[in-house]
Scaffold this motif. Structure first.
Motif, PDB file in Angstrom:
ATOM      1  N   SER A 123       0.820  -1.218   0.000  1.00  0.00           N
ATOM      2  CA  SER A 123       0.000   0.000   0.000  1.00  0.00           C
ATOM      3  C   SER A 123       0.849   1.261   0.000  1.00  0.00           C
ATOM      4  O   SER A 123       0.457   2.292  -0.572  1.00  0.00           O
ATOM      5  N   THR A 307      -6.579   2.276   3.415  1.00  0.00           N
ATOM      6  CA  THR A 307      -5.394   2.798   2.746  1.00  0.00           C
ATOM      7  C   THR A 307      -5.729   3.689   1.555  1.00  0.00           C
ATOM      8  O   THR A 307      -4.914   4.522   1.150  1.00  0.00           O
ATOM      9  N   ILE A 417       0.859  -2.611   5.612  1.00  0.00           N
ATOM     10  CA  ILE A 417      -0.497  -2.081   5.755  1.00  0.00           C
ATOM     11  C   ILE A 417      -0.651  -1.212   7.011  1.00  0.00           C
ATOM     12  O   ILE A 417      -1.260  -0.139   6.939  1.00  0.00           O
ATOM     13  N   ALA A 420       0.595   2.174   6.219  1.00  0.00           N
ATOM     14  CA  ALA A 420      -0.263   2.891   5.280  1.00  0.00           C
ATOM     15  C   ALA A 420      -1.554   3.355   5.948  1.00  0.00           C
ATOM     16  O   ALA A 420      -2.049   4.444   5.659  1.00  0.00           O
TER      17      ALA A 420
END
Length: 559
Positions: A123, A307, A417, A420
């Motif tokens: 991401s 995200t 993740i 993000a």
């Protein structure tokens, strides 16, 4: 004691182990006796030895640690199997330059019109690409002008090349598809980033290029079964199921090659794969019902992912971006439509997995379920996936409404993740993520799932199990913990991967525990999880996987 007759003896006896049964009436045992693929008895080695006869296969566990076969409550078999079998692998932590080099190397082995398809694109890289007007040109150059389709770590978004945009039939003047975004540079040009339902356009274009879709799907499902068995997984809930993968599963089952129990989830609205949906899909999947393939759920997608600021939040995101996503994210269902869908689940007698990643979308699910349960009483099983952001006022409603918390600890670490998400979501929400301890204390069923191939390139349950307990990245170089007060103890974490996930998916009378009458699904590990430090759980290796009394995976080091 008299010698048992052949009719009284078991087919298989696994003995001499340290066995965690997940049965509260007898949590520990030394041996398991199996007849006809079903557990006949669980107990002490000396007691069960009496069930062995001349035709019994006796396996000495040599003191090794044993668990019930794992149940992955949220997985995407076709996507994961395709990635494992056919596609370009990317580490979710790969930087942009590494991604471009991987594309260049992979493209070098392809014909001039063949697609470069792969993942996982982190991401953080996707965000970097959105902000870099030169990124699309560099991707085109790396691919030699070929169409490219790269899936991000949420599997909701894509980065594609100019040739792929052309195959989709879109250009700078094309409108955004409903429920999605064709992301653009500040001057209005397409930059190749696709959010949500825009991703369906490129998936359809790629699918049209595949010369033998049925063979590809069968190969993907074969690979998926092999991969999940290697990690000790013997039952799953496929989180978004279309007809072709189910037909492949039934082919494998008819050929005696399906060593996995699969609960399916039929999307009720179009999502990322071209397919029939709704009642037509439910009816189609029900025609394929079998012992191992169980079409017992629908899939309802309420929002996107944090995200890309498409998760529906009660409070605004920390920043706003050029492609005009609402400051609170997006909710794809009205309250009236959602209540009608819950009602319809009652009518169909089918469970539902609700993709609801924000506190606003979670509340919408709970409101709809509460309204219908108040009138119609107990009914189908409902999951909230992924129960990451939950307003404190809504925590006790899960137990009161008998709603399952579908958790994906694999999404936390070791990918990017969390980083993000922290760049987009208010800090106080991030600090309160994944309130699993509260769920368990309230008596809520917590079911863990990998969401493979999201987040990580494999459905490795041991990383997920460790982070349920530690709430930390397995890499000691990464400091900090994610809401550590919500950590689970080891038995509760194991339950989320076994008995809890089995109960949530409707398999509680078949799998998730080592008890008489249940399927003989069990795994032998290289370490005792109750004896090793929690920070070493992610290093666990599955030495053997047994499914219905058959050995379906064995590590090379085990004779």
């Amino acid at each position: 004691m008299s010698t048992p007759t052949p009719a009284e003896t078991c087919d298989l006896l696994l003995t001499g182990g340290r066995i965690w049964t997940q049965d509260p009436d007898r949590p520990w045992a030394e041996a398991v006796a199996v007849t006809g693929g079903t557990i006949r008895a669980v107990g002490g080695a000396a007691d069960l030895r009496a069930l062995a006869g001349d035709r019994t296969r006796v396996v000495d566990l040599a003191g090794r640690f044993v668990l019930p076969g794992l149940v992955d409550a949220h997985i995407h078999l076709n996507l994961g199997g395709a990635q494992a079998r056919w596609e370009m692998p990317l580490a979710p932590t790969a930087a942009l330059e590494e991604v471009l080099e991987a594309v260049r190397a992979w493209a070098g082995d392809l014909g001039p019109r063949e697609w470069v398809v792969g993942g996982i694109l982190g991401s953080t890289v996707l965000a970097q690409v959105e902000a870099d007007p030169s990124a699309l040109r560099r991707l085109d150059e790396a691919a030699g002008g070929r169409p490219v389709l790269l899936r991000d770590d949420s599997m909701h978004n894509r980065w594609v090349s100019s040739a792929a945009l052309a195959a989709m039939g879109v250009d700078a003047g094309s409108p955004d598809p409903e429920g999605g975004h064709l992301v653009r540079t500040p001057d209005g040009a397409l930059n190749g980033v696709l959010h949500e339902m825009a991703s369906a356009l490129v998936e359809s274009a790629f699918a049209a290029s595949v010369p033998d879709p049925a063979a590809r799907t069968l190969g993907s499902m074969e690979a998926a079964v092999r991969v999940v068995n290697s990690f000790g997984i013997t039952s799953v809930q496929d989180a978004a199921t279309t007809p072709a993968p189910v037909q492949a599963l039934r082919t494998l089952e008819e050929q005696g090659r399906l060593s996995l129990r699969v609960v399916t989830s039929a999307p009720v609205r179009p999502f990322l794969e071209a397919s029939v949906v709704g009642d037509e899909l439910v009816a189609e999947l029900r025609r394929h019902r079998s012992d191992l393939v169980r079409p017992d759920f629908v899939k309802v997608v309420l929002d996107g992912v944090p995200t890309t600021r498409t998760t529906a939040l009660l409070t605004p995101y920390t920043c706003h971006h050029q492609h005009d996503t609402p400051e609170h994210g997006e909710l794809y269902w009205t309250p009236e439509d959602l209540r009608e869908q819950v009602e319809h689940c009652y009518d169909l007698r089918i469970g539902a997995k609700f993709h609801a990643t924000g506190d606003a979308s979670v509340r919408a699910v709970l409101d709809a379920v509460e309204a219908v349960r108040r009138v119609r009483g107990p009914g189908p099983v409902f999951h909230v996936a992924h129960a990451s952001f939950v307003h404190p006022d809504d925590l006790p409603r899960f137990a009161a409404l008998d709603v399952v918390a579908d958790a994906s600890p694999y999404i936390w670490y070791p990918g990017v993740i969390p980083e993000a998400i922290a760049a987009e979501v208010p800090a106080d929400l991030v600090a309160a993520m994944w309130p699993l301890r509260s769920f368990v204390d309230d008596g809520v069923v917590v079911a863990a799932g990998s969401d493979w191939p999201c987040a990580l390139p494999t459905p490795d349950p041991w990383t997920g199990l460790e982070t349920l307990v530690t709430r930390r990245n397995p890499d000691p170089a990464v400091p900090g913990a994610l809401n550590p007060a919500q950590a689970l103890d080891l038995p509760d974490a194991i339950a989320a991967l076994t008995s809890g996930a089995a109960a949530a998916t409707g398999l509680g009378d078949v799998a998730g525990r080592l008890s008489p009458g249940l399927s003989a699904d069990l795994i032998v590990l290289d370490r005792d999880l109750f004896e090793v430090p929690a920070g070493q759980i992610h290093e666990t290796t599955v030495l053997q996987t047994w499914f219905r009394g058959d050995l379906v995976h064995e590590a090379a080091a085990v004779s």
